[in-house]
Write a protein that holds these residues in place. Structure first.
Motif, short mmCIF file in Angstrom:
data_model
loop_
_atom_site.label_atom_id
_atom_site.label_comp_id
_atom_site.label_asym_id
_atom_site.label_seq_id
_atom_site.Cartn_x
_atom_site.Cartn_y
_atom_site.Cartn_z
N THR A 1 4.12 9.80 -7.96
CA THR A 1 5.37 10.09 -8.66
C THR A 1 5.12 10.78 -9.99
N ASP A 2 5.86 11.85 -10.21
CA ASP A 2 5.82 12.55 -11.49
C ASP A 2 6.55 11.67 -12.51
N THR A 3 5.86 11.26 -13.56
CA THR A 3 6.45 10.32 -14.52
C THR A 3 7.63 10.92 -15.27
N GLY A 4 7.60 12.21 -15.53
CA GLY A 4 8.72 12.85 -16.21
C GLY A 4 9.98 12.82 -15.37
N ILE A 5 9.82 13.09 -14.08
CA ILE A 5 10.97 13.06 -13.17
C ILE A 5 11.47 11.62 -13.01
N ALA A 6 10.54 10.67 -12.92
CA ALA A 6 10.95 9.27 -12.80
C ALA A 6 11.74 8.84 -14.03
N LEU A 7 11.29 9.26 -15.21
CA LEU A 7 12.02 8.95 -16.45
C LEU A 7 13.40 9.58 -16.42
N LEU A 8 13.47 10.85 -16.02
CA LEU A 8 14.75 11.54 -15.98
C LEU A 8 15.71 10.85 -15.01
N LYS A 9 15.22 10.47 -13.84
CA LYS A 9 16.07 9.77 -12.86
C LYS A 9 16.57 8.44 -13.42
N THR A 10 15.70 7.74 -14.15
CA THR A 10 16.10 6.47 -14.76
C THR A 10 17.18 6.70 -15.81
N LEU A 11 16.99 7.71 -16.66
CA LEU A 11 17.99 8.02 -17.69
C LEU A 11 19.31 8.45 -17.06
N MET A 12 19.22 9.23 -16.00
CA MET A 12 20.44 9.65 -15.31
C MET A 12 21.19 8.44 -14.76
N ASP A 13 20.45 7.51 -14.17
CA ASP A 13 21.06 6.31 -13.62
C ASP A 13 21.69 5.47 -14.73
N GLN A 14 20.98 5.29 -15.83
CA GLN A 14 21.48 4.48 -16.93
C GLN A 14 22.73 5.07 -17.56
N HIS A 15 22.83 6.39 -17.55
CA HIS A 15 23.97 7.06 -18.18
C HIS A 15 25.03 7.50 -17.17
N GLY A 16 24.82 7.16 -15.90
CA GLY A 16 25.80 7.52 -14.87
C GLY A 16 25.95 9.01 -14.68
N LEU A 17 24.84 9.73 -14.71
CA LEU A 17 24.88 11.19 -14.62
C LEU A 17 24.47 11.67 -13.23
N GLY A 18 25.05 12.79 -12.83
CA GLY A 18 24.68 13.46 -11.59
C GLY A 18 24.04 14.80 -11.89
N VAL A 19 23.72 15.54 -10.85
CA VAL A 19 23.04 16.82 -11.03
C VAL A 19 23.91 17.83 -11.79
N ALA A 20 25.21 17.67 -11.74
CA ALA A 20 26.11 18.58 -12.45
C ALA A 20 26.19 18.28 -13.94
N ASP A 21 25.61 17.15 -14.35
CA ASP A 21 25.73 16.71 -15.74
C ASP A 21 24.52 17.05 -16.60
N SER B 1 0.81 -1.21 0.00
CA SER B 1 0.00 0.00 0.00
C SER B 1 0.85 1.27 0.00
N ASP B 2 1.88 1.34 0.83
CA ASP B 2 2.75 2.53 0.85
C ASP B 2 3.48 2.69 -0.47
N PHE B 3 3.99 1.58 -0.99
CA PHE B 3 4.70 1.62 -2.27
C PHE B 3 3.76 2.08 -3.39
N ASN B 4 2.57 1.50 -3.45
CA ASN B 4 1.61 1.86 -4.50
C ASN B 4 1.20 3.32 -4.41
N ALA B 5 1.04 3.83 -3.20
CA ALA B 5 0.69 5.24 -3.01
C ALA B 5 1.83 6.14 -3.49
N ALA B 6 3.06 5.76 -3.19
CA ALA B 6 4.21 6.56 -3.63
C ALA B 6 4.33 6.56 -5.15
N VAL B 7 4.10 5.42 -5.77
CA VAL B 7 4.16 5.32 -7.23
C VAL B 7 3.07 6.20 -7.86
N ALA B 8 1.89 6.17 -7.28
CA ALA B 8 0.78 6.96 -7.83
C ALA B 8 1.06 8.46 -7.76
#
Length: 100
Positions: free
Chosen positions: A38-58, A29-36
């Motif tokens: 979540t801003d999908t654009g930010i989630a996508l950006l965080k995923t892309l950052m992780d996949q490309h090894g990027l930080g906030v300075a990049d 329930s807590d996980f599902n509420a957090a997912v609901a």
């Protein structure tokens, strides 16, 4: 699965059962509420950052490191703009609409 086509019917039944359980189980329930929330654009950006090894300075497309952090953390009034989405889409080779 070694023989997906033969077992497709069973896999689909099992997947539907698991999905139903995950949607209804108190443990999620807590996980599902957090997912609901979540801003999908930010989630996508965080995923892309992780996949490309990027930080906030990049991410100069979003401005300073401080601005990137505020956007990623959902600070009041700090969201991805259309200009940001277009620049990120171009950089990562994805349609900008995915950030909306």
């Amino acid at each position: 699965m070694d023989d997906y086509d033969t077992n497709k019917f069973l896999i689909e039944i099992l997947a539907a059962s698991i999905e139903r359980w995950e949607d209804q189980a108190a443990e999620f329930s807590d996980f599902n509420a957090a997912v609901a929330e979540t801003d999908t654009g930010i989630a996508l950006l965080k995923t892309l950052m992780d996949q490309h090894g990027l930080g906030v300075a990049d991410l100069p497309e979003l401005g300073s490191k401080g601005n990137v952090s505020k956007i990623l953390n959902g600070a009041e009034g700090k969201k991805l703009t259309r200009k940001h989405m277009e620049a990120l889409g171009k950089r990562f080779g994805v349609p900008p609409v995915l950030f909306f």
